[in-house]
Design an enzyme around this catalytic site. Structure first.
Site, PDB file in Angstrom:
ATOM      1  N   ARG A  25       0.811  -1.217   0.000  1.00  0.00           N
ATOM      2  CA  ARG A  25       0.000   0.000   0.000  1.00  0.00           C
ATOM      3  C   ARG A  25       0.845   1.268   0.000  1.00  0.00           C
ATOM      4  O   ARG A  25       0.392   2.323  -0.442  1.00  0.00           O
ATOM      5  CB  ARG A  25      -0.940   0.011   1.205  1.00  0.00           C
ATOM      6  CG  ARG A  25      -0.219   0.103   2.512  1.00  0.00           C
ATOM      7  CD  ARG A  25      -1.104   0.231   3.733  1.00  0.00           C
ATOM      8  NE  ARG A  25      -0.279   0.267   4.930  1.00  0.00           N
ATOM      9  CZ  ARG A  25       0.313   1.368   5.402  1.00  0.00           C
ATOM     10  NH1 ARG A  25       0.158   2.528   4.790  1.00  0.00           N
ATOM     11  NH2 ARG A  25       1.065   1.306   6.476  1.00  0.00           N
ATOM     12  N   GLU A  62       5.023   4.620  23.537  1.00  0.00           N
ATOM     13  CA  GLU A  62       3.944   4.100  22.706  1.00  0.00           C
ATOM     14  C   GLU A  62       3.101   3.074  23.466  1.00  0.00           C
ATOM     15  O   GLU A  62       1.866   3.102  23.407  1.00  0.00           O
ATOM     16  CB  GLU A  62       4.491   3.472  21.426  1.00  0.00           C
ATOM     17  CG  GLU A  62       3.367   3.027  20.480  1.00  0.00           C
ATOM     18  CD  GLU A  62       3.834   2.123  19.371  1.00  0.00           C
ATOM     19  OE1 GLU A  62       3.312   2.249  18.242  1.00  0.00           O
ATOM     20  OE2 GLU A  62       4.703   1.254  19.619  1.00  0.00           O
ATOM     21  N   TRP A  84       3.899   7.604  14.987  1.00  0.00           N
ATOM     22  CA  TRP A  84       2.617   7.721  14.282  1.00  0.00           C
ATOM     23  C   TRP A  84       2.451   9.050  13.550  1.00  0.00           C
ATOM     24  O   TRP A  84       1.387   9.328  13.006  1.00  0.00           O
ATOM     25  CB  TRP A  84       1.465   7.539  15.282  1.00  0.00           C
ATOM     26  CG  TRP A  84       1.338   6.130  15.763  1.00  0.00           C
ATOM     27  CD1 TRP A  84       2.002   5.536  16.798  1.00  0.00           C
ATOM     28  CD2 TRP A  84       0.493   5.108  15.218  1.00  0.00           C
ATOM     29  NE1 TRP A  84       1.618   4.224  16.936  1.00  0.00           N
ATOM     30  CE2 TRP A  84       0.689   3.929  15.977  1.00  0.00           C
ATOM     31  CE3 TRP A  84      -0.428   5.076  14.167  1.00  0.00           C
ATOM     32  CZ2 TRP A  84       0.020   2.747  15.722  1.00  0.00           C
ATOM     33  CZ3 TRP A  84      -1.107   3.892  13.908  1.00  0.00           C
ATOM     34  CH2 TRP A  84      -0.881   2.745  14.674  1.00  0.00           C
ATOM     35  N   TYR A 138      -5.410   0.743  18.525  1.00  0.00           N
ATOM     36  CA  TYR A 138      -5.080  -0.168  19.629  1.00  0.00           C
ATOM     37  C   TYR A 138      -5.639   0.240  20.997  1.00  0.00           C
ATOM     38  O   TYR A 138      -6.313  -0.549  21.658  1.00  0.00           O
ATOM     39  CB  TYR A 138      -3.558  -0.307  19.745  1.00  0.00           C
ATOM     40  CG  TYR A 138      -2.896  -0.869  18.528  1.00  0.00           C
ATOM     41  CD1 TYR A 138      -2.891  -2.239  18.276  1.00  0.00           C
ATOM     42  CD2 TYR A 138      -2.265  -0.027  17.612  1.00  0.00           C
ATOM     43  CE1 TYR A 138      -2.276  -2.756  17.152  1.00  0.00           C
ATOM     44  CE2 TYR A 138      -1.652  -0.538  16.479  1.00  0.00           C
ATOM     45  CZ  TYR A 138      -1.661  -1.902  16.251  1.00  0.00           C
ATOM     46  OH  TYR A 138      -1.061  -2.416  15.121  1.00  0.00           O
ATOM     47  N   ARG A 176      -8.661 -20.543  29.329  1.00  0.00           N
ATOM     48  CA  ARG A 176      -8.134 -20.521  27.961  1.00  0.00           C
ATOM     49  C   ARG A 176      -8.703 -19.338  27.175  1.00  0.00           C
ATOM     50  O   ARG A 176      -8.627 -19.304  25.956  1.00  0.00           O
ATOM     51  CB  ARG A 176      -8.460 -21.839  27.257  1.00  0.00           C
ATOM     52  CG  ARG A 176      -7.772 -23.047  27.893  1.00  0.00           C
ATOM     53  CD  ARG A 176      -7.964 -24.308  27.074  1.00  0.00           C
ATOM     54  NE  ARG A 176      -9.340 -24.778  27.093  1.00  0.00           N
ATOM     55  CZ  ARG A 176      -9.827 -25.656  27.972  1.00  0.00           C
ATOM     56  NH1 ARG A 176      -9.040 -26.135  28.930  1.00  0.00           N
ATOM     57  NH2 ARG A 176     -11.083 -26.044  27.914  1.00  0.00           N
ATOM     58  N   ARG A 177      -9.274 -18.385  27.914  1.00  0.00           N
ATOM     59  CA  ARG A 177      -9.886 -17.209  27.282  1.00  0.00           C
ATOM     60  C   ARG A 177      -9.187 -15.913  27.710  1.00  0.00           C
ATOM     61  O   ARG A 177      -9.782 -14.842  27.687  1.00  0.00           O
ATOM     62  CB  ARG A 177     -11.377 -17.144  27.650  1.00  0.00           C
ATOM     63  CG  ARG A 177     -12.137 -18.395  27.229  1.00  0.00           C
ATOM     64  CD  ARG A 177     -13.565 -18.368  27.701  1.00  0.00           C
ATOM     65  NE  ARG A 177     -14.266 -19.607  27.359  1.00  0.00           N
ATOM     66  CZ  ARG A 177     -15.534 -19.872  27.645  1.00  0.00           C
ATOM     67  NH1 ARG A 177     -16.255 -18.962  28.313  1.00  0.00           N
ATOM     68  NH2 ARG A 177     -16.090 -21.019  27.310  1.00  0.00           N
ATOM     69  N   CYS A 196      -1.700  -3.944  12.964  1.00  0.00           N
ATOM     70  CA  CYS A 196      -0.744  -4.933  12.446  1.00  0.00           C
ATOM     71  C   CYS A 196      -0.630  -6.092  13.445  1.00  0.00           C
ATOM     72  O   CYS A 196      -0.762  -7.251  13.073  1.00  0.00           O
ATOM     73  CB  CYS A 196       0.618  -4.284  12.215  1.00  0.00           C
ATOM     74  SG  CYS A 196       0.633  -3.075  10.891  1.00  0.00           S
ATOM     75  N   ARG A 268      -0.363  -9.651  11.700  1.00  0.00           N
ATOM     76  CA  ARG A 268      -0.678  -9.953  10.300  1.00  0.00           C
ATOM     77  C   ARG A 268       0.383  -9.419   9.347  1.00  0.00           C
ATOM     78  O   ARG A 268       0.654 -10.004   8.293  1.00  0.00           O
ATOM     79  CB  ARG A 268      -2.035  -9.347   9.922  1.00  0.00           C
ATOM     80  CG  ARG A 268      -2.051  -7.828  10.000  1.00  0.00           C
ATOM     81  CD  ARG A 268      -3.316  -7.195   9.454  1.00  0.00           C
ATOM     82  NE  ARG A 268      -3.244  -5.740   9.571  1.00  0.00           N
ATOM     83  CZ  ARG A 268      -2.685  -4.936   8.669  1.00  0.00           C
ATOM     84  NH1 ARG A 268      -2.146  -5.445   7.565  1.00  0.00           N
ATOM     85  NH2 ARG A 268      -2.650  -3.632   8.848  1.00  0.00           N
ATOM     86  N   VAL A 270       4.338  -7.515   9.149  1.00  0.00           N
ATOM     87  CA  VAL A 270       5.539  -7.330   9.958  1.00  0.00           C
ATOM     88  C   VAL A 270       6.603  -6.573   9.164  1.00  0.00           C
ATOM     89  O   VAL A 270       7.221  -7.128   8.247  1.00  0.00           O
ATOM     90  CB  VAL A 270       6.113  -8.692  10.413  1.00  0.00           C
ATOM     91  CG1 VAL A 270       7.269  -8.485  11.391  1.00  0.00           C
ATOM     92  CG2 VAL A 270       5.031  -9.567  11.028  1.00  0.00           C
ATOM     93  N   ASP A 271       6.787  -5.294   9.502  1.00  0.00           N
ATOM     94  CA  ASP A 271       7.918  -4.520   9.000  1.00  0.00           C
ATOM     95  C   ASP A 271       9.130  -5.001   9.786  1.00  0.00           C
ATOM     96  O   ASP A 271       9.414  -4.529  10.878  1.00  0.00           O
ATOM     97  CB  ASP A 271       7.652  -3.023   9.228  1.00  0.00           C
ATOM     98  CG  ASP A 271       8.829  -2.137   8.836  1.00  0.00           C
ATOM     99  OD1 ASP A 271       9.895  -2.665   8.489  1.00  0.00           O
ATOM    100  OD2 ASP A 271       8.676  -0.900   8.902  1.00  0.00           O
ATOM    101  N   ASN A 279       8.049  -4.277  18.308  1.00  0.00           N
ATOM    102  CA  ASN A 279       6.971  -5.159  18.730  1.00  0.00           C
ATOM    103  C   ASN A 279       7.454  -6.159  19.774  1.00  0.00           C
ATOM    104  O   ASN A 279       6.773  -6.415  20.778  1.00  0.00           O
ATOM    105  CB  ASN A 279       6.402  -5.919  17.541  1.00  0.00           C
ATOM    106  CG  ASN A 279       5.855  -5.029  16.450  1.00  0.00           C
ATOM    107  OD1 ASN A 279       6.060  -5.293  15.262  1.00  0.00           O
ATOM    108  ND2 ASN A 279       5.168  -3.948  16.809  1.00  0.00           N
ATOM    109  N   LEU A 310      10.651  -7.323   4.316  1.00  0.00           N
ATOM    110  CA  LEU A 310      11.625  -6.239   4.324  1.00  0.00           C
ATOM    111  C   LEU A 310      11.254  -5.287   3.205  1.00  0.00           C
ATOM    112  O   LEU A 310      11.030  -5.713   2.059  1.00  0.00           O
ATOM    113  CB  LEU A 310      13.042  -6.769   4.075  1.00  0.00           C
ATOM    114  CG  LEU A 310      13.781  -7.414   5.242  1.00  0.00           C
ATOM    115  CD1 LEU A 310      15.050  -8.095   4.744  1.00  0.00           C
ATOM    116  CD2 LEU A 310      14.113  -6.378   6.314  1.00  0.00           C
ATOM    117  N   TYR A 311      11.165  -4.011   3.521  1.00  0.00           N
ATOM    118  CA  TYR A 311      10.947  -3.028   2.465  1.00  0.00           C
ATOM    119  C   TYR A 311      12.191  -2.963   1.575  1.00  0.00           C
ATOM    120  O   TYR A 311      13.314  -3.224   2.031  1.00  0.00           O
ATOM    121  CB  TYR A 311      10.630  -1.656   3.063  1.00  0.00           C
ATOM    122  CG  TYR A 311       9.206  -1.540   3.553  1.00  0.00           C
ATOM    123  CD1 TYR A 311       8.161  -1.358   2.647  1.00  0.00           C
ATOM    124  CD2 TYR A 311       8.902  -1.647   4.898  1.00  0.00           C
ATOM    125  CE1 TYR A 311       6.845  -1.261   3.085  1.00  0.00           C
ATOM    126  CE2 TYR A 311       7.587  -1.550   5.350  1.00  0.00           C
ATOM    127  CZ  TYR A 311       6.567  -1.359   4.434  1.00  0.00           C
ATOM    128  OH  TYR A 311       5.265  -1.281   4.864  1.00  0.00           O
TER     129      TYR A 311
END
Length: 374
Positions: A25, A62, A84, A138, A176-177, A196, A268, A270-271, A279, A310-311
Site C-alpha cells: 500500500r 507508545e 505515528w 489499539y 483458555r480465554r 498490524c 498480520r 511485519v515490517d 513489537n 523487508l521493504y
C-alpha cells in the site's frame, strides 16, 4: 548467549534468501515470506535487540499510550515519540486534498508540511483534537471496545479488555480465554491503519516448589523478601531442613509468586527491520507489567508472524545488522509506584513522576537508520 538477536538475524536472512517480491500500500515494494515465529525465554534477559541501538523511551511511550486508551498523537508528540506522525499527517493531507481539489476553486488555507503539522499538534489543542486523532486503533480497542473515544482520561460505555484480563488472571488463571483483541471488524474503516499486531493471549502455569524456592532464595540474597506488612525478613539461611509444605506456607506469607505467565501475540503484517524489534520489546514490557500486577513470573514471549517482509529500501541495512555479533541482553527494573494498578488514570501520574522502566546493562551496536514507509 543472546539467542534473541540470533533468531532475529536468522529471520532477516530467511527473508533475503526466500522472500518473494510483492507490492504494498505504501508503494515502496517488499520482499516477503509468510508464517514465522519468534520465541524468547524472559529469564534470559529483557528482549531488546543489541545488534542495533533501540529507541527505548520511544517504545515505552507508545505502549503506555496504548494502555491509556489514547488514540490521539498529541500525547506521543508531547513525549517525543514520533512513530505515528506519518499516519496522522497522511490522513490530514488526504482530507485537505478532498476539500481543495486541484482543479476546483482556490483554497483558503495552504496544506501544511509535515513539520508544520506536528508543530501545530504541539501548540494548538483544537487542531490536535481534530487532526491528531487516528481513529479507534489499539488503545481504544484494548481499553474501551465499542465505547466512546478517550476524552480527558475517561472511558465510557465500552469493554476494558486489559482490566478484564487482569481480573481473570487473578480469579481464573487456568482459563483458555485470557485474550485481548484489537481487530474490531465493525470499526476497521474508521482507523487510519488497521492493527498490524491484532491480538494477544496469555497463558499461566503453576511453578514447581523448586522454582518457588529458587525465587525465594534470590529474593533473600537481594534483601527483598518482605512479609505482607512490608517488613524485611532478612536471611532465613538454609531452607533444606524444612518440608515442602512449610516452604510453600512461608512463600505465600512473603508473596513469592506461585505461577509463571507467558504471552503470545499475533501479527498480520511485519515490517521486520523497523517494526518487529519494537513489537518484540513492547510485548516483552507488557508481559512484565502484567506479570507484576498479578504477582507472576514472566516466562515465555512468543510472536506469531504473518506477512513478514523487508521493504526494498531496508535491504542493505538488514545485511549490515546480520553481520553484527550480539551483546548480552539487558535486564529491566520497574518503579513500584507505577505498579500500583493498571487503571488508566494512574498512568499519567506515574509517567510524569519517577523513571518507571529502567534498563540495566544495555549494550548495543550503533543505530542503523532506515526510512519509515507510511
Amino acid at each position: 548467549m543472546n539467542k534473541l538477536d540470533k533468531q532475529y538475524q536468522a529471520l532477516l536472512q530467511d527473508i533475503l534468501d526466500n522472500g518473494v517480491e510483492k507490492q504494498d500500500r505504501t508503494g515502496t515494494g517488499t520482499i516477503s515470506v509468510f508464517g514465522r515465529q519468534i520465541r524468547h525465554k524472559m529469564s534470559e534477559g529483557f528482549p531488546l535487540l543489541t545488534t542495533k541501538k533501540m529507541a527505548w523511551k520511544t517504545m515505552v511511550t507508545e505502549l503506555l499510550w496504548f494502555l491509556r486508551g489514547d488514540t490521539n498523537i498529541k500525547y506521543l508528540v508531547d513525549n517525543g515519540c514520533h512513530i505515528w506522525d506519518g499516519d496522522a499527517y497522511k490522513n490530514y493531507e488526504q482530507e485537505w486534498l478532498k476539500e481543495n481539489p486541484p482543479f476546483g476553486s482556490p483554497y483558503t488555507d495552504p496544506c501544511l508540511t509535515q513539520e508544520e503539522f506536528i508543530n501545530k499538534i504541539k501548540t494548538d489543542d483544537e487542531f490536535a483534537s481534530k487532526w491528531g486523532e487516528l481513529g479507534p486503533i489499539y488503545g481504544k480497542q484494548w481499553r474501551n471496545w465499542n465505547g466512546d473515544n478517550f476524552i480527558y482520561g475517561d472511558f465510557k460505555n465500552g469493554i476494558d479488555q486489559i482490566q478484564n484480563l487482569i481480573n481473570d488472571l487473578k480469579t481464573n488463571p487456568d482459563s483458555r480465554r485470557l485474550m485481548v483483541n484489537a481487530w474490531n471488524v465493525g470499526e476497521l474503516d474508521q482507523m487510519v491503519l488497521p492493527p498490524c499486531h491484532y491480538g494477544f493471549q496469555v497463558y499461566t502455569r503453576e511453578l514447581t516448589w523448586e522454582e518457588r524456592r529458587e525465587l525465594m532464595s534470590e529474593d533473600i540474597a537481594r534483601g527483598r523478601v518482605l512479609d505482607k506488612n512490608g517488613l524485611n525478613q532478612g536471611d532465613f539461611g538454609d531452607l533444606s531442613p524444612f518440608t515442602e509444605k512449610m516452604i510453600h506456607y512461608w512463600m505465600n506469607q512473603f508473596n513469592i509468586p506461585s505461577r509463571a505467565i507467558s504471552l503470545m501475540w499475533n501479527q498480520r503484517s511485519v515490517d521486520t527491520f523497523l517494526g518487529l524489534p519494537f513489537n518484540i520489546a513492547s510485548y516483552g514490557l507488557l508481559l512484565e507489567i502484567i506479570a507484576k500486577e498479578v504477582n507472576m513470573v514472566p516466562d515465555e514471549l512468543i510472536g506469531n508472524l504473518g506477512d513478514v517482509h523487508l521493504y526494498s529500501n531496508h535491504i542493505e541495512q538488514a545485511k549490515e545488522q546480520i553481520g553484527r555479533e550480539p551483546f548480552k541482553l539487558p535486564t529491566l527494573k520497574m518503579n513500584p509506584i507505577f505498579l500500583a494498578n493498571l487503571e488508566h488514570k494512574g498512568f499519567d501520574e506515574a509517567i510524569n513522576g519517577q523513571v518507571n522502566f529502567e534498563l540495566e546493562n544495555y549494550q548495543s551496536h550503533p543505530t542503523i537508520k532506515a526510512p519509515l514507509s507510511n
